[in-house]
Design a protein around this motif. Structure first.
Motif, short mmCIF file in Angstrom:
data_model
loop_
_atom_site.label_atom_id
_atom_site.label_comp_id
_atom_site.label_asym_id
_atom_site.label_seq_id
_atom_site.Cartn_x
_atom_site.Cartn_y
_atom_site.Cartn_z
N UNK A 34 8.82 5.56 -4.20
CA UNK A 34 8.69 4.09 -4.73
C UNK A 34 9.59 2.95 -4.58
N UNK A 35 10.86 3.58 -4.83
CA UNK A 35 11.94 2.55 -4.77
C UNK A 35 12.29 2.22 -3.50
N UNK A 36 11.90 3.15 -2.28
CA UNK A 36 12.37 2.83 -0.96
C UNK A 36 11.11 1.96 -0.50
N UNK A 37 9.91 1.78 -1.08
CA UNK A 37 9.20 0.78 -0.60
C UNK A 37 9.30 -0.41 -0.97
N UNK A 38 9.53 -0.31 -2.37
CA UNK A 38 10.09 -1.59 -2.99
C UNK A 38 11.31 -2.33 -2.36
N UNK B 88 12.89 -6.74 1.20
CA UNK B 88 13.31 -7.02 2.42
C UNK B 88 12.26 -8.21 3.08
N UNK B 89 10.94 -7.68 3.05
CA UNK B 89 9.86 -8.53 3.68
C UNK B 89 9.90 -10.00 2.87
N UNK C 73 0.78 -1.29 0.02
CA UNK C 73 0.06 0.03 0.08
C UNK C 73 0.84 1.48 0.10
N UNK C 74 2.11 1.22 0.67
CA UNK C 74 2.80 2.35 0.97
C UNK C 74 3.49 2.74 -0.45
N UNK C 75 3.83 1.35 -1.16
CA UNK C 75 4.39 1.59 -2.73
C UNK C 75 3.43 2.43 -3.53
#
Length: 77
Positions: free
Chosen positions: A57-61, A66-67, A46-48
């Motif tokens: 977007x890159x940070x959320x990806x 990582x998850x 959702x944050x992405x």
């Protein structure tokens, strides 16, 4: 104190305490990991989708990856 009830990683409780704050944690039972990882993955997706810039977007990806990586490690145990 706010209550977040979130799956955390990367020594987040230690970072919080190093900043002079307190937190309480609980270690999940083996059977609880998958459900909590699903919740975390939904949150990151959702944050992405809501990212306002390519950088966000890159940070959320990266968080999604990582998850995903954590999930694969947990399956190997």
């Amino acid at each position: 104190m706010p209550i977040y009830n979130k799956l955390v990683r990367d020594l987040i409780p230690q970072v919080i305490e190093e900043n002079g704050k307190t937190c309480s944690i609980r270690v999940l039972e083996q059977g609880d990991h998958l459900e909590e990882i699903k919740v975390k993955m939904q949150e990151e997706a959702l944050e992405f989708l809501e990212a306002a810039s390519p950088k966000e977007a890159v940070e959320e990806l990266a968080d999604i990856f990582s998850t995903y990586s954590y999930t694969n490690v947990r399956r190997a145990l």
